[in-house]
Design a protein around this motif. Structure first.
Motif, PDB file in Angstrom:
ATOM      1  N   TYR A   1       0.853  -1.188   0.000  1.00 58.54           N
ATOM      2  CA  TYR A   1       0.000   0.000   0.000  1.00 58.54           C
ATOM      3  C   TYR A   1       0.891   1.242   0.000  1.00 58.54           C
ATOM      4  CZ  TYR A   1      -4.062  -2.860   1.352  1.00 58.54           C
ATOM      5  OH  TYR A   1      -5.066  -3.800   1.390  1.00 58.54           O
ATOM      6  N   ARG A   2       0.385   2.299  -0.597  1.00 55.24           N
ATOM      7  CA  ARG A   2       1.101   3.579  -0.543  1.00 55.24           C
ATOM      8  C   ARG A   2       0.121   4.671  -0.132  1.00 55.24           C
ATOM      9  NH1 ARG A   2       3.803   3.603  -5.214  1.00 55.24           N
ATOM     10  NH2 ARG A   2       5.543   2.604  -4.115  1.00 55.24           N
ATOM     11  N   TYR A   3       0.560   5.490   0.841  1.00 57.53           N
ATOM     12  CA  TYR A   3      -0.265   6.614   1.308  1.00 57.53           C
ATOM     13  C   TYR A   3       0.419   7.922   0.925  1.00 57.53           C
ATOM     14  CZ  TYR A   3      -3.746   9.023   4.070  1.00 57.53           C
ATOM     15  OH  TYR A   3      -4.792   9.817   4.448  1.00 57.53           O
ATOM     16  N   ARG A   4      -0.365   8.856   0.404  1.00 56.59           N
ATOM     17  CA  ARG A   4       0.161  10.118  -0.125  1.00 56.59           C
ATOM     18  C   ARG A   4      -0.385  11.293   0.694  1.00 56.59           C
ATOM     19  NH1 ARG A   4       1.956  12.045  -5.419  1.00 56.59           N
ATOM     20  NH2 ARG A   4       1.155  14.140  -5.829  1.00 56.59           N
ATOM     21  N   ILE A   5       0.530  12.150   1.148  1.00 53.41           N
ATOM     22  CA  ILE A   5       0.168  13.300   1.985  1.00 53.41           C
ATOM     23  C   ILE A   5       0.679  14.576   1.323  1.00 53.41           C
ATOM     24  CG2 ILE A   5       0.342  14.331   4.285  1.00 53.41           C
ATOM     25  CD1 ILE A   5       1.364  11.461   5.181  1.00 53.41           C
ATOM     26  N   ARG A   6      -0.208  15.526   1.080  1.00 53.33           N
ATOM     27  CA  ARG A   6       0.203  16.825   0.539  1.00 53.33           C
ATOM     28  C   ARG A   6       0.406  17.800   1.687  1.00 53.33           C
ATOM     29  NH1 ARG A   6       0.827  19.807  -3.890  1.00 53.33           N
ATOM     30  NH2 ARG A   6       0.347  18.004  -5.182  1.00 53.33           N
ATOM     31  N   CYS A   7       1.595  18.400   1.733  1.00 52.69           N
ATOM     32  CA  CYS A   7       1.958  19.271   2.852  1.00 52.69           C
ATOM     33  C   CYS A   7       1.908  20.754   2.504  1.00 52.69           C
ATOM     34  CB  CYS A   7       3.356  18.914   3.347  1.00 52.69           C
ATOM     35  SG  CYS A   7       3.532  17.186   3.831  1.00 52.69           S
ATOM     36  N   THR A   8       1.521  21.108   1.297  1.00 52.14           N
ATOM     37  CA  THR A   8       1.498  22.506   0.879  1.00 52.14           C
ATOM     38  C   THR A   8       0.263  23.220   1.415  1.00 52.14           C
ATOM     39  OG1 THR A   8       0.398  21.887  -1.175  1.00 52.14           O
ATOM     40  CG2 THR A   8       2.793  22.039  -1.225  1.00 52.14           C
ATOM     41  N   PRO A   9       0.326  24.539   1.584  1.00 50.54           N
ATOM     42  CA  PRO A   9      -0.844  25.272   2.086  1.00 50.54           C
ATOM     43  C   PRO A   9      -2.050  25.166   1.167  1.00 50.54           C
ATOM     44  CG  PRO A   9       1.145  26.607   2.263  1.00 50.54           C
ATOM     45  CD  PRO A   9       1.507  25.408   1.439  1.00 50.54           C
TER      46      PRO A   9
ATOM     47  N   ASP B   1      -6.439  15.874  -5.515  1.00 50.91           N
ATOM     48  CA  ASP B   1      -7.035  15.871  -4.182  1.00 50.91           C
ATOM     49  C   ASP B   1      -7.760  14.568  -3.857  1.00 50.91           C
ATOM     50  OD1 ASP B   1      -7.565  17.454  -1.750  1.00 50.91           O
ATOM     51  OD2 ASP B   1      -9.659  17.210  -2.345  1.00 50.91           O
ATOM     52  N   ARG B   2      -8.280  13.880  -4.864  1.00 53.75           N
ATOM     53  CA  ARG B   2      -9.015  12.644  -4.605  1.00 53.75           C
ATOM     54  C   ARG B   2      -8.093  11.510  -4.162  1.00 53.75           C
ATOM     55  NH1 ARG B   2     -13.004  10.811  -9.205  1.00 53.75           N
ATOM     56  NH2 ARG B   2     -13.338   9.227  -7.599  1.00 53.75           N
ATOM     57  N   GLY B   3      -6.779  11.663  -4.360  1.00 52.78           N
ATOM     58  CA  GLY B   3      -5.861  10.593  -4.031  1.00 52.78           C
ATOM     59  C   GLY B   3      -4.814  10.951  -3.007  1.00 52.78           C
ATOM     60  N   GLU B   4      -5.070  11.983  -2.196  1.00 54.36           N
ATOM     61  CA  GLU B   4      -4.087  12.363  -1.186  1.00 54.36           C
ATOM     62  C   GLU B   4      -4.758  13.058  -0.002  1.00 54.36           C
ATOM     63  OE1 GLU B   4      -1.506  14.674  -3.628  1.00 54.36           O
ATOM     64  OE2 GLU B   4      -2.704  16.501  -3.467  1.00 54.36           O
ATOM     65  N   TRP B   5      -4.070  13.032   1.115  1.00 57.10           N
ATOM     66  CA  TRP B   5      -4.511  13.741   2.316  1.00 57.10           C
ATOM     67  C   TRP B   5      -3.880  15.125   2.283  1.00 57.10           C
ATOM     68  CZ3 TRP B   5      -2.682  12.092   7.911  1.00 57.10           C
ATOM     69  CH2 TRP B   5      -3.217  12.995   8.853  1.00 57.10           C
ATOM     70  N   HIS B   6      -4.725  16.153   2.189  1.00 56.17           N
ATOM     71  CA  HIS B   6      -4.200  17.513   2.204  1.00 56.17           C
ATOM     72  C   HIS B   6      -4.045  17.938   3.657  1.00 56.17           C
ATOM     73  CE1 HIS B   6      -4.744  22.070   1.594  1.00 56.17           C
ATOM     74  NE2 HIS B   6      -3.475  21.735   1.430  1.00 56.17           N
ATOM     75  N   LEU B   7      -2.843  17.814   4.163  1.00 59.39           N
ATOM     76  CA  LEU B   7      -2.565  18.129   5.567  1.00 59.39           C
ATOM     77  C   LEU B   7      -2.285  19.605   5.761  1.00 59.39           C
ATOM     78  CD1 LEU B   7      -2.150  16.821   8.380  1.00 59.39           C
ATOM     79  CD2 LEU B   7       0.262  16.583   7.779  1.00 59.39           C
ATOM     80  N   ALA B   8      -1.682  20.239   4.752  1.00 60.17           N
ATOM     81  CA  ALA B   8      -1.364  21.670   4.788  1.00 60.17           C
ATOM     82  C   ALA B   8      -0.426  22.041   5.932  1.00 60.17           C
ATOM     83  CB  ALA B   8      -2.650  22.516   4.870  1.00 60.17           C
ATOM     84  N   ARG B   9       0.402  21.075   6.352  1.00 60.45           N
ATOM     85  CA  ARG B   9       1.377  21.322   7.413  1.00 60.45           C
ATOM     86  C   ARG B   9       2.702  20.712   6.995  1.00 60.45           C
ATOM     87  NH1 ARG B   9      -0.775  21.319  12.617  1.00 60.45           N
ATOM     88  NH2 ARG B   9       1.369  21.663  13.309  1.00 60.45           N
ATOM     89  N   PRO B  10       3.822  21.364   7.277  1.00 67.08           N
ATOM     90  CA  PRO B  10       5.125  20.750   6.972  1.00 67.08           C
ATOM     91  C   PRO B  10       5.386  19.551   7.880  1.00 67.08           C
ATOM     92  CG  PRO B  10       5.421  22.790   8.200  1.00 67.08           C
ATOM     93  CD  PRO B  10       3.962  22.715   7.859  1.00 67.08           C
ATOM     94  N   LEU B  11       6.024  18.528   7.331  1.00 67.94           N
ATOM     95  CA  LEU B  11       6.352  17.338   8.094  1.00 67.94           C
ATOM     96  C   LEU B  11       7.865  17.145   8.152  1.00 67.94           C
ATOM     97  CD1 LEU B  11       3.717  14.794   6.691  1.00 67.94           C
ATOM     98  CD2 LEU B  11       3.736  15.850   8.965  1.00 67.94           C
ATOM     99  N   ASP B  12       8.332  16.655   9.295  1.00 69.55           N
ATOM    100  CA  ASP B  12       9.736  16.320   9.462  1.00 69.55           C
ATOM    101  C   ASP B  12       9.937  14.918   8.891  1.00 69.55           C
ATOM    102  OD1 ASP B  12      12.273  15.590  10.304  1.00 69.55           O
ATOM    103  OD2 ASP B  12      12.070  16.495  12.296  1.00 69.55           O
ATOM    104  N   VAL B  13      10.337  14.846   7.627  1.00 67.32           N
ATOM    105  CA  VAL B  13      10.473  13.562   6.949  1.00 67.32           C
ATOM    106  C   VAL B  13      11.552  12.707   7.600  1.00 67.32           C
ATOM    107  CG1 VAL B  13      11.001  12.437   4.751  1.00 67.32           C
ATOM    108  CG2 VAL B  13       9.627  14.522   4.788  1.00 67.32           C
ATOM    109  N   ALA B  14      12.644  13.319   8.026  1.00 67.39           N
ATOM    110  CA  ALA B  14      13.736  12.572   8.656  1.00 67.39           C
ATOM    111  C   ALA B  14      13.263  11.870   9.926  1.00 67.39           C
ATOM    112  CB  ALA B  14      14.910  13.493   8.957  1.00 67.39           C
ATOM    113  N   ALA B  15      12.434  12.536  10.724  1.00 67.94           N
ATOM    114  CA  ALA B  15      11.909  11.928  11.951  1.00 67.94           C
ATOM    115  C   ALA B  15      10.992  10.762  11.618  1.00 67.94           C
ATOM    116  CB  ALA B  15      11.172  12.971  12.778  1.00 67.94           C
TER     117      ALA B  15
END
Length: 217
Positions: free
Chosen positions: A40-48, A55-69
């Motif tokens: 499975y692959r989950y897609r998160i959009r972090c842009t404002p 949009d139908r295939g991603e979670w629009h979080l609108a928050r920056p994520l610490d990918v390294a963490a």
């Protein structure tokens, strides 16, 4: 077969290939129990901004994520663990032990709509993906894993906490269930060569009664 199945399926499901499979003893091949797991692959959009075309295939979080963490936290899921804290309350599985083969977090360079490419911070990934391969899954399991990793990416949990959540399963302590639209079934892995070496022992387990497809993830 491929064209016929494709014509009967909804637009968001496609058939890429078909081939015959037979067991040496003549027993019917049940795809649910003779496959080698799923990815499975989950897609998160972090842009404002929200992008209507994706949009139908991603979670629009609108928050920056610490990918390294998130990348530091993800390997703790790999291996055989009790995922009781990472399943929906309505999950009917009698055993909650599952084996994850790989959990990977990656930053994706996404093409931005004209005029909006400068809205997101240049040092923040526009899209983050979480790819999970496992032998079997509980209801909502991947989405809860993603929701927990997102809390790590937001700085609300330390990366080391994943191991603790698996060691002491409790749904009240794990993250939120990520929205369904970001999740895609990428592949159902089929044994090659066929039949698998353990074909004689593969059979339906008591907790593997079929569940509605929409509730499996």
């Amino acid at each position: 077969m491929v064209l016929g199945l494709t014509s009967k399926l909804p637009r968001d499901v496609g058939v890429l290939g078909a081939w015959p499979c037979e067991l040496p003893d003549g027993r019917a091949v049940d795809p649910r129990f003779f496959n080698d797991g799923k990815t499975y692959r989950y897609r998160i959009r972090c842009t404002p901004h929200r992008v209507p075309t994706t949009d139908r295939g991603e979670w629009h979080l609108a928050r920056p994520l610490d990918v390294a963490a998130m990348q530091a936290a993800a390997p703790a899921f790999v291996g055989e663990h009790d995922f009781a804290g990472f399943r929906a309350s309505s999950c009917q599985a009698q055993t909650t032990v599952r084996t994850m083969l790989a959990v990977e977090v990656a930053a994706v360079t996404a093409e931005e709509p004209a005029g909006l490419s400068t809205v997101a911070a240049s040092d923040t990934p526009a899209v983050v993906t979480v790819t999970v391969r496992g032998e079997a899954f509980l209801q909502n399991m991947v989405r809860i894993m993603v929701g927990t990793l997102v809390e790590v990416g937001l700085g609300r949990r330390p990366p080391t906490q994943i191991a603790e959540l698996l060691a002491r399963p409790d749904r009240r302590r794990t993250g939120r269930t990520a929205p369904p639209q970001g999740l895609t079934l990428v592949e159902v892995h089929w044994p090659d060569p066929w039949p698998p070496a353990d074909w004689q022992t593969r059979a339906r387990r008591p907790d593997d009664e079929p569940q509605p497809l929409a509730e499996l993830v």
